[in-house]
Design a protein around this motif. Structure first.
Motif, PDB file in Angstrom:
ATOM      1  N   ALA A   1     -10.159   2.502  -3.744  1.00 35.60           N
ATOM      2  CA  ALA A   1     -11.277   3.188  -2.913  1.00 35.60           C
ATOM      3  C   ALA A   1     -10.927   3.242  -1.302  1.00 35.60           C
ATOM      4  O   ALA A   1     -11.028   4.084  -0.802  1.00 35.60           O
ATOM      5  CB  ALA A   1     -12.477   2.347  -3.110  1.00 35.60           C
ATOM      6  N   GLN A   2     -10.187   2.245  -1.125  1.00 34.76           N
ATOM      7  CA  GLN A   2      -9.872   2.246   0.290  1.00 34.76           C
ATOM      8  C   GLN A   2      -8.554   3.164   0.709  1.00 34.76           C
ATOM      9  O   GLN A   2      -8.227   3.230   1.854  1.00 34.76           O
ATOM     10  CB  GLN A   2      -9.261   0.800   0.960  1.00 34.76           C
ATOM     11  N   ALA A   3      -7.978   3.892  -0.054  1.00 34.29           N
ATOM     12  CA  ALA A   3      -7.095   5.014   0.045  1.00 34.29           C
ATOM     13  C   ALA A   3      -7.732   6.085   0.947  1.00 34.29           C
ATOM     14  O   ALA A   3      -6.664   6.574   1.830  1.00 34.29           O
ATOM     15  CB  ALA A   3      -6.540   5.558  -1.192  1.00 34.29           C
ATOM     16  N   GLY A   4      -8.630   6.367   0.731  1.00 34.39           N
ATOM     17  CA  GLY A   4      -9.442   7.343   1.634  1.00 34.39           C
ATOM     18  C   GLY A   4      -9.754   6.883   3.037  1.00 34.39           C
ATOM     19  O   GLY A   4      -9.900   5.692   3.360  1.00 34.39           O
ATOM     20  N   PRO A   5     -10.115   7.810   3.943  1.00 28.63           N
ATOM     21  CA  PRO A   5     -10.276   9.235   3.786  1.00 28.63           C
ATOM     22  C   PRO A   5      -8.737   9.719   3.661  1.00 28.63           C
ATOM     23  O   PRO A   5      -7.799   9.057   4.134  1.00 28.63           O
ATOM     24  CB  PRO A   5     -10.875   9.603   5.025  1.00 28.63           C
ATOM     25  N   PHE A   6      -8.654  10.857   3.137  1.00 23.22           N
ATOM     26  CA  PHE A   6      -7.480  11.852   2.488  1.00 23.22           C
ATOM     27  C   PHE A   6      -7.430  12.781   3.753  1.00 23.22           C
ATOM     28  O   PHE A   6      -8.314  13.403   4.063  1.00 23.22           O
ATOM     29  CB  PHE A   6      -7.543  12.118   1.287  1.00 23.22           C
ATOM     30  N   SER A   7      -6.137  13.392   3.788  1.00 18.27           N
ATOM     31  CA  SER A   7      -6.302  14.573   4.474  1.00 18.27           C
ATOM     32  C   SER A   7      -4.994  15.518   3.631  1.00 18.27           C
ATOM     33  O   SER A   7      -4.179  14.745   3.110  1.00 18.27           O
ATOM     34  CB  SER A   7      -5.634  14.541   5.962  1.00 18.27           C
ATOM     35  N   VAL A   8      -5.355  16.491   3.299  1.00 21.42           N
ATOM     36  CA  VAL A   8      -4.363  17.470   2.815  1.00 21.42           C
ATOM     37  C   VAL A   8      -3.925  18.621   3.301  1.00 21.42           C
ATOM     38  O   VAL A   8      -4.684  19.406   4.023  1.00 21.42           O
ATOM     39  CB  VAL A   8      -5.089  17.821   1.463  1.00 21.42           C
ATOM     40  N   THR A   9      -2.458  18.870   3.357  1.00 23.04           N
ATOM     41  CA  THR A   9      -2.077  19.856   4.144  1.00 23.04           C
ATOM     42  C   THR A   9      -1.138  20.733   3.290  1.00 23.04           C
ATOM     43  O   THR A   9      -0.221  20.010   2.628  1.00 23.04           O
ATOM     44  CB  THR A   9      -1.204  19.272   5.464  1.00 23.04           C
ATOM     45  N   ALA A  10      -1.266  21.863   3.448  1.00 21.18           N
ATOM     46  CA  ALA A  10      -0.262  22.824   2.754  1.00 21.18           C
ATOM     47  C   ALA A  10       1.109  23.107   3.484  1.00 21.18           C
ATOM     48  O   ALA A  10       0.944  23.043   4.711  1.00 21.18           O
ATOM     49  CB  ALA A  10      -0.998  24.285   2.462  1.00 21.18           C
ATOM     50  N   ALA A  11       1.999  22.787   2.655  1.00 18.25           N
ATOM     51  CA  ALA A  11       3.466  23.003   3.002  1.00 18.25           C
ATOM     52  C   ALA A  11       3.967  24.056   2.619  1.00 18.25           C
ATOM     53  O   ALA A  11       3.604  24.749   1.400  1.00 18.25           O
ATOM     54  CB  ALA A  11       4.332  21.598   3.046  1.00 18.25           C
ATOM     55  N   PRO A  12       5.141  24.672   3.177  1.00 20.40           N
ATOM     56  CA  PRO A  12       5.791  25.901   2.517  1.00 20.40           C
ATOM     57  C   PRO A  12       6.196  25.439   1.191  1.00 20.40           C
ATOM     58  O   PRO A  12       6.533  24.436   0.466  1.00 20.40           O
ATOM     59  CB  PRO A  12       6.798  26.056   3.487  1.00 20.40           C
ATOM     60  N   ALA A  13       6.561  26.637   0.399  1.00 22.69           N
ATOM     61  CA  ALA A  13       7.120  26.628  -0.736  1.00 22.69           C
ATOM     62  C   ALA A  13       6.376  25.984  -2.014  1.00 22.69           C
ATOM     63  O   ALA A  13       6.903  25.239  -2.746  1.00 22.69           O
ATOM     64  CB  ALA A  13       8.649  26.079  -0.788  1.00 22.69           C
ATOM     65  N   GLY A  14       4.973  26.063  -1.864  1.00 25.89           N
ATOM     66  CA  GLY A  14       4.008  25.813  -2.984  1.00 25.89           C
ATOM     67  C   GLY A  14       3.793  24.110  -2.824  1.00 25.89           C
ATOM     68  O   GLY A  14       3.798  23.555  -3.731  1.00 25.89           O
TER      69      GLY A  14
END
Length: 154
Positions: free
Chosen positions: A89-102
């Motif tokens: 549960a403590q892994a969050g908060p998360f951030s998600v970023t799109a990178a090139p090439a899928g």
């Protein structure tokens, strides 16, 4: 025998006894907007195996919000069906970023190298289903540690 056949034929021809009727007025039909049903896919663990679980939600979610639901774990109903999570549960908060090439980069609040293989797979598979561009590889970063890039094993 002929009497029995005749009685069966007579019953068949007379139907079930429901008489026809005119249409019954019941007021105006329903009106107003209907909110579309939206569901997300989370990857939980059941019997030590990665398993996709579809969960209805009230509206679209950002990828980091979906990962927060993953870290929060299964609902009571999902737990009763044997689902668990290895994502802390403590892994969050998360951030998600799109990178090139899928590719996606998922940043945790805890050290990435402390995750189990199943937790890493849970994050990878859940993250790849949250993006509209169908990213296929995920790199997980947390506390200066990096795992990946990885692909969902399912």
């Amino acid at each position: 025998m002929l009497t029995t056949a005749f009685a069966t034929l007579l019953l068949t021809l007379t139907g079930c006894g429901v008489q026809p009727s005119d249409a019954i007025e019941a007021g105006d039909p329903p009106s107003g907007g209907v909110e579309p049903s939206i569901a997300i896919t989370l990857y939980f663990v059941r019997d030590d195996k990665l398993t996709a679980v579809t969960r209805p939600v009230g509206g679209p979610l950002f990828p980091q919000d979906t990962l927060a639901l993953l870290a929060a774990g299964p609902t009571a109903r999902e737990r009763s069906r044997g689902y668990t999570t290895q994502v802390p549960a403590q892994a969050g908060p998360f951030s998600v970023t799109a990178a090139p090439a899928g590719r996606l980069i998922v940043t945790l609040s805890t050290p990435a190298d402390k995750l189990s293989t199943l937790a890493t797979d849970q994050i990878t598979c859940t993250a790849t289903t949250t993006t509209p561009d169908n990213a296929t590889q995920v790199t997980i970063i947390g506390a200066g540690k990096t795992i990946g890039p990885r692909t969902c094993p399912l």
